[in-house]
Design a protein around this motif. Structure first.
Motif, mmCIF file in Angstrom:
data_model
loop_
_atom_site.group_PDB
_atom_site.id
_atom_site.type_symbol
_atom_site.label_atom_id
_atom_site.label_comp_id
_atom_site.label_asym_id
_atom_site.label_seq_id
_atom_site.Cartn_x
_atom_site.Cartn_y
_atom_site.Cartn_z
ATOM 1 N N HIS A 1 0.804 -1.222 0.000
ATOM 2 C CA HIS A 1 0.000 0.000 0.000
ATOM 3 C C HIS A 1 0.837 1.272 0.000
ATOM 4 C CE1 HIS A 1 -3.431 -2.546 0.669
ATOM 5 N NE2 HIS A 1 -2.886 -3.038 1.755
ATOM 6 N N GLY A 2 2.087 1.163 0.422
ATOM 7 C CA GLY A 2 2.905 2.366 0.464
ATOM 8 C C GLY A 2 3.988 2.304 1.512
ATOM 9 N N LEU A 3 4.362 3.473 1.998
ATOM 10 C CA LEU A 3 5.498 3.610 2.904
ATOM 11 C C LEU A 3 5.109 3.336 4.348
ATOM 12 C CD1 LEU A 3 6.664 6.851 1.175
ATOM 13 C CD2 LEU A 3 8.056 4.784 1.330
ATOM 14 N N LEU A 4 6.106 3.018 5.166
ATOM 15 C CA LEU A 4 5.894 2.861 6.607
ATOM 16 C C LEU A 4 7.018 3.602 7.330
ATOM 17 C CD1 LEU A 4 5.167 -0.266 5.261
ATOM 18 C CD2 LEU A 4 4.393 -0.503 7.608
ATOM 19 N N TRP A 5 6.826 4.912 7.516
ATOM 20 C CA TRP A 5 7.875 5.704 8.162
ATOM 21 C C TRP A 5 7.987 5.370 9.631
ATOM 22 C CZ3 TRP A 5 11.009 7.984 4.987
ATOM 23 C CH2 TRP A 5 10.556 8.485 3.766
ATOM 24 N N PRO A 6 9.207 5.338 10.138
ATOM 25 C CA PRO A 6 9.355 5.282 11.590
ATOM 26 C C PRO A 6 8.898 6.619 12.184
ATOM 27 C CG PRO A 6 11.503 5.474 10.520
ATOM 28 C CD PRO A 6 10.484 5.327 9.429
ATOM 29 N N LEU A 7 8.421 6.553 13.404
ATOM 30 C CA LEU A 7 7.874 7.754 14.054
ATOM 31 C C LEU A 7 8.893 8.898 14.078
ATOM 32 C CD1 LEU A 7 5.133 8.363 15.262
ATOM 33 C CD2 LEU A 7 5.952 7.525 17.463
ATOM 34 N N ALA A 8 10.162 8.555 14.177
ATOM 35 C CA ALA A 8 11.185 9.594 14.368
ATOM 36 C C ALA A 8 11.340 10.510 13.159
ATOM 37 C CB ALA A 8 12.531 8.938 14.690
ATOM 38 N N VAL A 9 11.022 10.032 11.963
ATOM 39 C CA VAL A 9 11.249 10.863 10.781
ATOM 40 C C VAL A 9 9.998 11.041 9.924
ATOM 41 C CG1 VAL A 9 13.687 10.219 10.663
ATOM 42 C CG2 VAL A 9 11.997 8.953 9.294
#
Length: 568
Positions: A459-467
């Motif tokens: 479905h797309g991206l999974l950014w870490p919370l930090a960035v």
RNA sequence: CGGGACGUGGCGCAGCCUGGUAGCGCACGCGCUUUGGGAGCGCGGGGUCGCGAGUUCGAAUCUCGCCGUCCCGACCA
């Protein structure tokens, strides 16, 4: 922040020329747009990620005592002439209106040494760590993979200035600590690997490598984690075949045999007991042919060979080979080559042990029982490509080879730049000494792109919370009351420092959910009809399974708890 | 730099072979309906067909040159 006022140009289809996953997703998600080959703009969303990445870098650099400054991109050519780097082909060069030569910097060693020369006087002024986060320009022959390899990019480059080698080692160690923290906080899987110091020499270097399919480097890794190196310089223990008993070299007929595979098959022997002859012509003024020997099943590593030769090279032509060896390319060996016919013979160190089948320098013939030292000699070097499943030189564990992208590097430069630009200090005895320098780079855009490479799903991206561009994405469905509630939740979360996007766009819920997935904000909140029905909102983690129904009044507390619990 | 491919509305593509003045999907604007996983109907706007020459009555289409972009390799201080 309201989505309706934000530039969110998401695309259902990626541009046709986007090949790398990170390239496709970052363009589709509206993070970046291409301006030209290797030239990219960061749209608001992408710039948010970049800024958060740079904030982490700043925090960790400052934590080791580094001082941020800012140096120009454009330099007088003279500085680069003094260090001998003006002739680098990838260096952008230009002239101003009166014809003065200028360069666009690809790194800042020259300017750092220039400032050190002017400002550092005494051993009391040292050590220093200076860094900046600044645009770099490189006339890359081939930009590629979206934002992974570009001609203009932002780089954090830091420089240590020390009195001596021990000081350099300490500054280097500090950067190892900072880099581990930076890449860990950014949510990257990464390895620190031994790396080539290049043609400039130096006293050691490591690269920080993020594994990803679009990477352009290969690294050798021990299964037990005690050895990691770029294949450009990786060493290993190859398996040792069973050699036939020692005997005097004997010629055998091998009609039509021109490859190692054919040779092993024809004679019914293990390819590991054959010798491969690679004939090259160094591309320097001396010229001449070089015979490079590796085991039959091994490959010559071009960079290793280049370093061994001290110059670039090209393969010899069949005509050159016949003229020099008197035999066709498939039958070349080291035994019986006339004195002076070659510039030199390079022997891969694996070949110093064992009896091999090698070309006889007579077309259609090979020699059996060829041994180094007795039957031929040459300069013993490491020129072979390390292969998967060979043994670790430290512990004997199995090696594997992985593709990765370089996200950072640390480099012990030594005194080369200081000497070229007169950067010296007076020691306790009043004697002038060159400053020892180290340089330390990080590519924030590569961090961003390698996170995209490593962390995504269908479905797309999974950014870490930090960035992540936002910590929380609230989809408000149904207008008035839902939007008011979304705004209220945002306001409260903002007090705890969370960055929230309220998606108030007049698009169908499906489109907005899909955008939220594509953009990859870690925490997803849905305020919709359940608010009116039973007073609840939905909370779920991007990439997690299942949405939780939470009473609207508890939503903020719940979300804060979720945010604390989100793994990096 | 060597090899290959591609350039047609913002994105994805068809049309080109066999010349006759540009089309589809998505996106966009307006109206009505719809609102918890890429909605429906209707109307509408938007394209120097990469650029320049040439051939032709006529060029997106054929020829030549140039530019741009991507891929493989080389290069990558």
């Amino acid at each position: 922040m309201r989505a309706s006022g934000l530039l969110l140009p998401t695309l259902r289809d990626a541009p046709g020329d986007a090949v790398a996953t990170s390239h496709q997703l970052l363009v589709r998600g509206g993070f970046v747009r291409q301006v030209g080959a290797g030239l990219w703009s960061y749209l608001p969303l992408g710039f948010k990620v970049l800024q958060r990445t740079m904030a982490i870098i700043r925090e960790e650099m400052d934590a080791i005592g580094a001082q941020e400054m800012l140096m120009p991109v454009m330099h007088p050519a003279e500085l680069w002439r003094q260090t001998g780097r003006y002739d680098i082909t990838a260096l952008f060069k230009l002239k101003d209106r009166v014809g003065r030569d200028l360069v666009l910097a690809m790194t800042h060693e020259e300017v750092i040494a220039f400032h050190a020369a002017a400002e550092v006087r005494s051993y009391r002024d040292l050590p220093q760590i200076w860094y900046h986060i600044q645009t770099k320009e490189r006339d890359e022959p081939r930009p590629q993979a979206g934002v992974l390899r570009t001609r203009e990019f932002i780089m954090k480059d830091a420089y240590t200035l020390d009195r001596d080698r021990d000081g350099l080692d300490e500054g280097y160690a500090k950067h190892e600590v900072a880099y581990d923290r930076i890449f860990t906080r950014a949510g990257l899987e990464f390895w620190k690997v031994e790396s080539d110091t290049g043609m400039m020499g130096g006293f050691g270097a490591h690269e920080y490598m993020a594994p990803c399919p679009a990477g352009e480097d290969r690294v050798a890794l021990c299964q037990n984690g005690d050895y990691a190196a770029n294949v450009e310089l990786a060493v290993s223990v190859p398996d040792r075949p069973a050699f036939p008993p020692s005997q005097a070299p004997a010629e055998v007929e091998t009609p039509g045999v021109a490859t190692i595979e054919a040779l092993a098959g024809y004679l019914g022997i293990d390819a590991r007991t054959t010798m491969k002859a690679v004939i090259v012509v160094p591309e320097d003024a001396r010229g001449g042919l070089v015979l490079a020997l590796v085991r039959g099943d091994h490959r010559v590593h071009e960079l290793k060979l280049t370093k061994a030769l001290g110059t670039s090279f090209r393969p010899a032509t069949p005509e050159e080979i016949r003229d020099t060896f008197g035999a066709d390319p498939g039958s070349i060996g080291a035994v019986g080559v006339g004195d002076g016919a070659l510039r030199e013979v390079l022997v891969d160190d694996v070949l110093t042990d064992g009896a091999y089948v090698a070309g006889a320098n007579r077309t259609g013939h090979h020699l059996v029982g060829v041994e180094h030292g007795r039957d031929f000699t040459g300069r013993v070097v490491d020129i072979r490509h390390v292969e998967a499943d060979e043994r670790c030189v430290v512990c004997g564990g199995a090696l594997r080879i992985e593709t990765a992208i370089e996200v950072g590097n640390i480099f012990k430069l030594g005194t080369r730049y200081a000497e070229a630009l007169g950067a010296t200090y007076q020691d306790e005895n009043g004697r002038e000494q060159p400053i020892w320098m180290g340089s330390y780079g990080i590519g924030p855009a590569r961090i961003l792109a390698s996170i995209a490479e490593q962390r995504h799903d269908q479905h797309g991206l999974l950014w870490p919370l930090a960035v992540a561009p936002f910590d929380v994405w609230i989809t408000a469905i149904g207008g008035g009351e839902a939007l008011d509630e979304a705004d209220r939740i945002e306001e409260e979360l903002a007090r705890d420092g969370l960055k929230v996007l309220v998606d108030d766009r007049a698009l169908s819920p499906g489109v907005r959910f899909a955008d939220a997935d594509l953009i990859g904000v870690p925490i997803r909140v849905t305020v919709g009809k359940r608010l009116a029905k039973d007073g609840t909102v939905g909370v779920k983690l991007r990439g997690g399974d299942g949405e939780q129904s939470v009473p609207a009044g508890d939503a903020v507390r719940h979300i804060l708890g979720v945010a604390d619990g989100v793994p990096v």
